[in-house]
Design a protein around this motif. Structure first.
Motif, PDB file in Angstrom:
ATOM      1  N   MET A   1       1.191   7.397  -0.209  1.00 14.31           N
ATOM      2  CA  MET A   1       1.967   6.193   0.063  1.00 14.31           C
ATOM      3  C   MET A   1       1.376   5.004  -0.684  1.00 14.31           C
ATOM      4  SD  MET A   1       0.800   5.855   4.095  1.00 14.31           S
ATOM      5  CE  MET A   1       1.794   4.420   4.477  1.00 14.31           C
ATOM      6  N   ILE A   2       2.229   4.009  -0.929  1.00 12.29           N
ATOM      7  CA  ILE A   2       1.791   2.726  -1.466  1.00 12.29           C
ATOM      8  C   ILE A   2       2.232   1.666  -0.474  1.00 12.29           C
ATOM      9  CG2 ILE A   2       1.899   1.086  -3.367  1.00 12.29           C
ATOM     10  CD1 ILE A   2       2.587   3.330  -5.242  1.00 12.29           C
ATOM     11  N   VAL A   3       1.291   0.848  -0.036  1.00 14.55           N
ATOM     12  CA  VAL A   3       1.542  -0.132   1.017  1.00 14.55           C
ATOM     13  C   VAL A   3       1.224  -1.524   0.483  1.00 14.55           C
ATOM     14  CG1 VAL A   3       1.094  -0.752   3.420  1.00 14.55           C
ATOM     15  CG2 VAL A   3       0.799   1.617   2.669  1.00 14.55           C
ATOM     16  N   GLY A   4       2.090  -2.487   0.752  1.00 17.69           N
ATOM     17  CA  GLY A   4       1.856  -3.859   0.334  1.00 17.69           C
ATOM     18  C   GLY A   4       0.805  -4.537   1.191  1.00 17.69           C
ATOM     19  N   THR A   5       0.023  -5.411   0.561  1.00 13.50           N
ATOM     20  CA  THR A   5      -1.023  -6.129   1.300  1.00 13.50           C
ATOM     21  C   THR A   5      -0.476  -7.300   2.087  1.00 13.50           C
ATOM     22  OG1 THR A   5      -1.491  -7.469  -0.661  1.00 13.50           O
ATOM     23  CG2 THR A   5      -2.826  -5.489  -0.323  1.00 13.50           C
TER      24      THR A   5
ATOM     25  N   GLY B   1      -0.942 -15.087  -1.799  1.00 16.80           N
ATOM     26  CA  GLY B   1      -0.484 -14.971  -3.177  1.00 16.80           C
ATOM     27  C   GLY B   1       0.403 -13.757  -3.325  1.00 16.80           C
ATOM     28  N   ARG B   2       0.661 -13.345  -4.554  1.00 13.32           N
ATOM     29  CA  ARG B   2       1.506 -12.193  -4.811  1.00 13.32           C
ATOM     30  C   ARG B   2       0.892 -10.944  -4.182  1.00 13.32           C
ATOM     31  NH1 ARG B   2       5.613 -10.774  -8.270  1.00 13.32           N
ATOM     32  NH2 ARG B   2       5.638  -8.619  -9.033  1.00 13.32           N
ATOM     33  N   PRO B   3       1.686 -10.134  -3.460  1.00  8.60           N
ATOM     34  CA  PRO B   3       1.131  -8.958  -2.798  1.00  8.60           C
ATOM     35  C   PRO B   3       0.627  -7.925  -3.800  1.00  8.60           C
ATOM     36  CG  PRO B   3       3.526  -8.947  -2.679  1.00  8.60           C
ATOM     37  CD  PRO B   3       3.134 -10.293  -3.210  1.00  8.60           C
ATOM     38  N   LYS B   4      -0.310  -7.103  -3.332  1.00  8.74           N
ATOM     39  CA  LYS B   4      -0.824  -5.984  -4.124  1.00  8.74           C
ATOM     40  C   LYS B   4      -0.382  -4.684  -3.462  1.00  8.74           C
ATOM     41  CE  LYS B   4      -5.158  -7.476  -3.925  1.00  8.74           C
ATOM     42  NZ  LYS B   4      -5.074  -8.881  -3.486  1.00  8.74           N
ATOM     43  N   GLY B   5      -0.291  -3.636  -4.276  1.00 12.59           N
ATOM     44  CA  GLY B   5       0.101  -2.326  -3.762  1.00 12.59           C
ATOM     45  C   GLY B   5      -1.118  -1.441  -3.565  1.00 12.59           C
TER      46      GLY B   5
ATOM     47  N   GLU C   1      -6.445  -1.253   2.907  1.00 11.25           N
ATOM     48  CA  GLU C   1      -7.212  -0.528   1.895  1.00 11.25           C
ATOM     49  C   GLU C   1      -8.097   0.576   2.477  1.00 11.25           C
ATOM     50  OE1 GLU C   1      -6.574  -4.773   0.333  1.00 11.25           O
ATOM     51  OE2 GLU C   1      -6.906  -3.757   2.243  1.00 11.25           O
ATOM     52  N   ALA C   2      -8.344   0.551   3.765  1.00 13.99           N
ATOM     53  CA  ALA C   2      -9.138   1.577   4.461  1.00 13.99           C
ATOM     54  C   ALA C   2      -8.515   1.715   5.843  1.00 13.99           C
ATOM     55  CB  ALA C   2     -10.607   1.172   4.553  1.00 13.99           C
ATOM     56  N   PRO C   3      -7.449   2.513   5.945  1.00 13.52           N
ATOM     57  CA  PRO C   3      -6.546   2.407   7.094  1.00 13.52           C
ATOM     58  C   PRO C   3      -7.175   2.744   8.437  1.00 13.52           C
ATOM     59  CG  PRO C   3      -5.991   4.302   5.718  1.00 13.52           C
ATOM     60  CD  PRO C   3      -6.998   3.500   4.967  1.00 13.52           C
ATOM     61  N   MET C   4      -7.076   1.766   9.299  1.00  6.82           N
ATOM     62  CA  MET C   4      -7.240   1.897  10.744  1.00  6.82           C
ATOM     63  C   MET C   4      -8.647   2.159  11.265  1.00  6.82           C
ATOM     64  SD  MET C   4      -4.094   1.494  11.522  1.00  6.82           S
ATOM     65  CE  MET C   4      -4.119   1.888  13.256  1.00  6.82           C
ATOM     66  N   MET C   5      -9.447   2.985  10.604  1.00  9.06           N
ATOM     67  CA  MET C   5     -10.588   3.580  11.286  1.00  9.06           C
ATOM     68  C   MET C   5     -11.932   3.314  10.619  1.00  9.06           C
ATOM     69  SD  MET C   5      -9.265   4.998  13.940  1.00  9.06           S
ATOM     70  CE  MET C   5      -7.559   5.190  14.467  1.00  9.06           C
ATOM     71  N   ILE C   6     -12.159   2.103  10.120  1.00 11.92           N
ATOM     72  CA  ILE C   6     -13.493   1.765   9.613  1.00 11.92           C
ATOM     73  C   ILE C   6     -14.504   1.866  10.756  1.00 11.92           C
ATOM     74  CG2 ILE C   6     -14.940  -0.078   8.673  1.00 11.92           C
ATOM     75  CD1 ILE C   6     -12.450  -1.066   7.152  1.00 11.92           C
TER      76      ILE C   6
ATOM     77  N   PHE D   1      -2.276  -0.569  -7.139  1.00 13.92           N
ATOM     78  CA  PHE D   1      -1.327  -0.028  -8.107  1.00 13.92           C
ATOM     79  C   PHE D   1      -1.170  -0.985  -9.293  1.00 13.92           C
ATOM     80  CE2 PHE D   1       3.192   0.918  -9.348  1.00 13.92           C
ATOM     81  CZ  PHE D   1       2.960   2.210  -9.789  1.00 13.92           C
ATOM     82  N   ASN D   2      -1.460  -0.469 -10.477  1.00 10.22           N
ATOM     83  CA  ASN D   2      -1.314  -1.239 -11.718  1.00 10.22           C
ATOM     84  C   ASN D   2      -2.119  -2.545 -11.706  1.00 10.22           C
ATOM     85  OD1 ASN D   2       0.347   0.696 -12.837  1.00 10.22           O
ATOM     86  ND2 ASN D   2       2.253  -0.371 -12.342  1.00 10.22           N
ATOM     87  N   ASP D   3      -3.273  -2.545 -11.061  1.00  8.69           N
ATOM     88  CA  ASP D   3      -4.095  -3.761 -11.000  1.00  8.69           C
ATOM     89  C   ASP D   3      -5.569  -3.364 -11.050  1.00  8.69           C
ATOM     90  OD1 ASP D   3      -5.234  -6.237 -10.595  1.00  8.69           O
ATOM     91  OD2 ASP D   3      -3.830  -6.828  -9.012  1.00  8.69           O
ATOM     92  N   GLY D   4      -6.023  -3.018 -12.266  1.00 12.91           N
ATOM     93  CA  GLY D   4      -7.402  -2.575 -12.436  1.00 12.91           C
ATOM     94  C   GLY D   4      -8.420  -3.643 -12.129  1.00 12.91           C
TER      95      GLY D   4
END
Length: 535
Positions: free
Chosen positions: A159-163, A168-172, A307-312, A374-377
């Motif tokens: 999946m790709i999830v928006g921040t 600012g502009r969201p990241k994927g 970026e690290a879903p739910m369970m840090i 996504f597409n943001d090195g």
């Protein structure tokens, strides 16, 4: 594992068991498998290739959630689109994700029609529940597929999830199979589940596009049932817990506060609950203690990020209590202990790892972490500096290994030369019985550099004396951390998932300051809305 594998696992335990329940209608595991197969076949017939991006724009709904498994079975990538977003933000996300297909509910038809011409990659639109001239009808779309499908995404992207894009502009955020698998494994090993073959029943009131959705996967592993609420309703939530014998559920703190304030809470039978997750935003320690006393010893915290879903880190129900059975008040403000499959450290700005008790940025290493943006090195490299994933949260680990989050890095206030963490001040404010919710920010000030400012919502029917509140806070955390300005607003601005938007609060103050040229001591907020009660 692919997302479809969680559904198939549950079906292997009993295909005729209830899987999705909504508005009294029950879909068995076999039903959901069958429809997910039809969705997958239709997507492939439409030209979707493994790795293509397919978006869903829907409120909580069993058909749209079934589409998630169809996307996975087709080897495509699920892109959840928040139904509470504005048209501009959804257009940005669909463009950013390079989506080729959008499945949506008719209630969002005007939004989709307004943005579709600006999305040349979006070749197929499918409406779930209406007949629109410019979109495929649901049954017609399903009829396109004739051959069974079972494919994998070539790079195991799930999946790709928006921040969210609040700054600012969201990241994927790219989440591969191992991220979701690690999250699911942590959930299964860290929290209570039914024993002796009994199956959980999970109540999804919060949006399935966020935490409520991914928490379904461990439930499916047990062959459990998922009760879906289409719209948030606290009275309906209590009805479902009683009548469906709910064992697991999740709510963000704002909805838990509403639950605690509901007039019938203490009359309800909530004895079926085994695990009541809370997270997605900081929770007041005092209100958490109230929940433990009134709802029961079932509260269970989770801390993560997109970026690290739910369970840090996790805090099981038992961790809310000391060995003698008393509520462990000292750790209620913590985020629990780092999860079994996650290594957490505290890092200084120069990359040094700090000792227990020292404050710095929370960083981690785990297969839980995203593959990247996504597409943001450049953003990916920044988030993984020094070989650790950077959360952007400031915190510390205590001697017992509990993680305390004291602030977002960007929310720290420097007043009179002292660093003040807004989360600590908010906890002190929320301990006052008249305060329903609050946000603490720093505003430009000629004397202090930044003026510590609190904006409050008070409980219905309560009154609040500002000087008494200041004394209350001062007694707990000292004068430096006591707000110099206090205001009451009827409502605090919130994100689509209920987080208070401090950027919006600060912007309102700064816009007013720009008009008045004021940067000094506190002053009354003019006009309707916020009501000033400061010095």
């Amino acid at each position: 594992m692919r997302l479809i594998d969680y559904l198939d696992k549950g079906a292997s335990l009993d295909a005729e068991a209830p899987c999705l329940i909504c508005d009294g209608e029950v879909k068995t595991y076999a039903d959901v498998q069958e429809l997910s197969g039809r969705v997958a076949a239709a997507l492939v017939a439409d030209g979707v290739q493994p790795g293509d991006k397919v978006a869903i724009l829907s409120t909580n709904d069993p058909t749209s959630f079934t589409c998630v498994f169809g996307i996975s079975r087709a080897g495509a990538v699920w892109c959840p689109i928040n139904p509470r977003n504005e048209a501009r933000e959804n257009r940005e996300l669909l463009e950013l994700f390079e989506c080729s297909v959008l499945i949506f509910q008719a209630s969002f038809a005007s939004l989709v029609e307004a943005i579709r011409s600006a999305l040349p990659r979006l070749r197929t639109l499918v409406c779930l529940d209406d007949d629109l001239e410019w979109a495929a009808r649901w049954e017609d779309f399903l009829a396109r597929g004739t051959e069974p499908v079972d494919r994998r995404c070539p790079d195991d992207l799930t999946m790709i999830v928006g921040t969210g894009g609040t700054t600012g502009r969201p990241k994927g955020v790219m989440l591969p199979g191992p991220s979701i698998e690690t999250m699911t494994a942590i959930t299964l090993m860290s929290y209570p589940w039914p024993r002796d073959g009994a199956r959980p029943t999970y109540l999804a009131l919060a949006p399935l596009t966020h935490a409520a959705g991914v928490l379904c996967f461990p439930v499916l592993c047990h062959g459990g049932s998922i009760v879906i609420m289409r719209t948030p309703d606290i009275a309906g939530f209590l009805d479902h817990v009683e009548h469906n014998r709910i064992t697991h559920t999740f709510l963000p703190p704002t909805l838990i506060y509403m639950l605690l304030d509901h007039p019938t809470l203490d009359e309800r039978n909530l004895s079926s609950l085994q695990c009541f997750w809370y997270g997605a935003a900081p929770m007041s320690a005092s209100r958490l203690e109230e929940a433990l006393n009134r709802i029961g010893p079932v509260m269970a915290q989770l801390f993560g990020q997109t970026e690290a879903p739910m369970m840090i880190s996790t805090m099981a129900p038992r961790d809310h209590y000391d060995s003698d059975g008393a509520i462990a008040r000292a750790r209620l403000a913590s985020a629990g202990r780092p999860s079994p499959l996650v290594t957490v450290a505290i890092m200084a700005d120069d990359g040094r790892l700090l000792e227990r008790g020292e404050r710095g940025e929370i960083v981690l290493r785990s297969s839980l972490v995203m593959r990247g943006y996504f597409n943001d090195g450049a953003a990916t490299a920044e988030a993984s500096a020094h070989g650790w994933h950077h959360t952007g949260d400031i915190g510390y680990l205590d001697d017992d290994g509990f993680l305390f989050i004291v602030d977002r890095a960007k929310d720290m206030v420097i007043t009179g030369g002292f660093n003040v963490y807004s989360a600590e001040v908010e906890q002190a404010l929320m301990a006052h019985p008249a305060v329903a919710d609050c946000a603490v920010i720093g505003l430009p000030d000629d004397k202090w550099g930044e003026r510590l400012t609190a904006v409050l919502q008070i409980r219905h029917g309560s009154t609040l004396d500002p000087e008494e509140l200041k004394s209350f806070v001062k007694a707990r955390i000292g004068s430096v951390k006591t707000p110099k300005q206090i205001e009451i607003w009827e409502d605090l601005p919130r994100s689509k998932i209920g987080k208070v938007l401090k950027t919006e609060i600060k912007k309102e103050f700064l816009d007013l300051d720009a008009l008045t040229g004021h940067h000094g001591p506190a002053r009354a907020h003019p006009g309707p809305g916020p009501r000033f009660i400061g010095p």
